[in-house]
Design an enzyme around this catalytic site. Structure first.
Site, short mmCIF file in Angstrom:
data_model
loop_
_atom_site.label_atom_id
_atom_site.label_comp_id
_atom_site.label_asym_id
_atom_site.label_seq_id
_atom_site.Cartn_x
_atom_site.Cartn_y
_atom_site.Cartn_z
CG ASP A 12 -1.85 1.30 1.70
OD1 ASP A 12 -0.84 2.16 0.71
OD2 ASP A 12 -2.50 1.17 2.09
CE1 TYR A 230 -0.07 -3.52 11.68
CE2 TYR A 230 0.16 -4.02 13.47
CZ TYR A 230 -0.62 -4.36 12.12
OH TYR A 230 -0.99 -5.97 11.56
CE LYS A 233 -3.62 -4.99 11.72
NZ LYS A 233 -2.99 -6.14 12.07
C1 F6R Z 1 -5.53 1.83 7.00
C2 F6R Z 1 -6.89 1.59 8.22
C3 F6R Z 1 -7.76 2.45 8.42
C4 F6R Z 1 -6.69 3.20 9.40
C5 F6R Z 1 -7.93 4.35 10.43
C6 F6R Z 1 -7.17 5.70 11.04
O1 F6R Z 1 -5.85 0.51 6.46
O2 F6R Z 1 -7.04 -0.16 7.71
O3 F6R Z 1 -8.52 1.60 9.03
O4 F6R Z 1 -6.23 2.77 10.24
O5 F6R Z 1 -8.72 4.62 8.76
O6 F6R Z 1 -6.22 6.14 9.57
P1 F6R Z 1 -5.30 7.64 10.26
O7 F6R Z 1 -4.32 6.94 11.03
O8 F6R Z 1 -3.94 7.34 9.16
O9 F6R Z 1 -6.46 8.48 9.98
MG MG Z 2 -3.89 2.56 3.32
MG MG Z 3 -5.16 -2.01 3.11
#
Ligand code: F6R
Ligand code: MG
Ligand code: MG
Length: 382
Positions: A12, A230, A233
């Site tokens: 990603d 981390y 994912k």
């Molecule tokens: C990323 C994902 C999302 C993010 C969430 C918060 O692959 O699955 O669920 O974890 O949108 O993202 P941030 O912290 O970048 O705003």
């Molecule tokens: Mg992403």
């Molecule tokens: Mg993804």
């Protein structure tokens, strides 16, 4: 006889809008780099696709697994896509490229890789699984059913070539140790490990008939461990060979009709039900999910990829394949409906477990800070 290698490398490196879908120009940038790779004979063929906000590079060649030139080619493709993502401030631009310099292998550098090398049989039907918003062990339940469970794969009972069973290579994703267990004799030991989806994942499955060799492989590169912290994912991929002594395509797909709960949805911190869908339908649209799984099929022929395109179209069409998109059809509607009912139910828990993961498994948590702040006010109970 020349062996064929399939390398499925994914990352990603940015998306529109939020963690949703890579820009078409990013996929195009990858295709251009891989086309060069075909022209200079690094790879024989390729197909570029995406699931949710992840891009997948399927490459075929004869250089074996963990080959530096192949990994470098994938890295260059992701770098090119990152350039575009950064220029237009796309979300999470370059997020899975954890290092500025390529060191010879994408493992531990952010991208995930599933690779297998085998001698081609007369015909090689191959399924490529790609998931978003979840972790590699999400494939453990379906792979156990496919290769261990005669109530799923009747072939284990009625096809003499499969009665010997399969060898399961299981990885401890935290300690990076592994063990190979032989099924059916050691099925319970295998299940005792892989049912712990936090710690163990199936890395590979081997056919006991050495002429066939590897049957399945999963990308088990845990981003949280390789990055030290981390950063996203794993959104894992898997390759499964089918038919003629291996499970049939139908036996491989059937377990996905059960919408199992998998970890990693929204902020890498929630459980949601696996949602089988087409590539076109794979953008997250409900609470950053639900966790999706796609399955596409190709034939592998003399180290090249054959789908529904015209294979005699010539040089201009290098890399332009049309896969069979298995979860596209209406057969999967009933699973999708059930999956959404389960995911909506899980959301009813809000921030409470088991809607969320245990706190030490969560990608996002404020618990250590909260405990620190409240430490003085935490008194022994009388
Ligand atoms: C990323 C994902 C999302 C993010 C969430 C918060 O692959 O699955 O669920 O974890 O949108 O993202 P941030 O912290 O970048 O705003
Ligand atoms: Mg992403
Ligand atoms: Mg993804």
């Amino acid at each position: 006889m020349v062996k064929t290698t399939i390398s499925l490398i994914k990352a990603d490196v940015g998306s529109v809008a939020g963690h949703s879908i890579p820009h078409p120009r990013m996929l195009e940038a990858c295709r251009r780099i891989l086309k060069e790779g075909v022209k200079n004979k690094t790879i024989k063929d390729f197909y570029v696709t995406r699931v949710g906000d992840d891009m997948q590079l399927i490459m075929t060649h004869d250089k074996g697994e963990n080959n530096k030139d192949i990994h470098k080619l994938a890295w260059s493709a992701f770098l090119k896509a990152t350039e575009f993502a950064k220029k237009y401030h796309l979300y999470g631009a370059g997020q899975d490229l954890l290092s500025d310099a390529f060191s010879g292998n994408v493992k531990g550098m952010g991208p995930g890789a599933a690779e297998m090398e085998f001698e081609e049989r007369k015909s090689e039907p191959t399924v490529f699984f790609m998931a978003d918003k979840t972790e590699p062990s999400a494939y453990s339940l379906p792979l156990s059913k496919i290769f261990m469970d005669p109530f799923t794969t009747t072939g284990l009972v009625i096809d003499a070539r499969m009665q010997l069973g399969f060898n399961f290579e299981i990885q401890d994703v935290i300690s990076h140790k592994g063990i190979t267990l032989s099924t059916p004799e050691e099925s319970y030991e295998a299940l005792s490990l892989i049912s712990d989806t936090y710690r163990y994942a199936i890395k590979r499955i081997w056919c006991k008939d050495e002429k066939i060799g590897v049957a399945a492989v999963v990308s088990t590169d845990k981003l949280n461990v390789s990055a030290g912290h981390y950063v996203g994912k794993d959104d894992p991929v898997a390759i499964v060979r089918a038919q003629s002594g291996l499970p049939a395509i139908g036996e491989i797909l059937q377990p996905f009709a059960f919408p199992q709960l998998v970890a990693g949805w929204m902020r890498g911190s929630h459980y949601g039900a696996f949602y089988p869908c087409s590539v076109a339908d794979s953008s997250p649209t409900y609470f950053d999910g639900p966790p999706r799984v796609c399955a596409i099929g190709f034939q592998i022929c003399d180290g090249t990829i054959v789908g529904l395109e015209d294979p005699e179209k010539g040089e201009s069409a290098i890399g332009e394949h049309i896969p069979l998109d298995y979860f596209e059809g209406s057969v999967w509607d009933v699973t999708r409906r059930q999956s959404m009912n389960i995911s909506r139910y899980m959301r009813g828990h809000g921030p409470f477990m088991p809607g969320t993961l245990a706190s030490d498994e969560m990608e996002y948590t404020t618990k250590p800070e909260v405990l620190k702040k409240l430490a003085d006010r935490m008194k022994p109970l009388i």
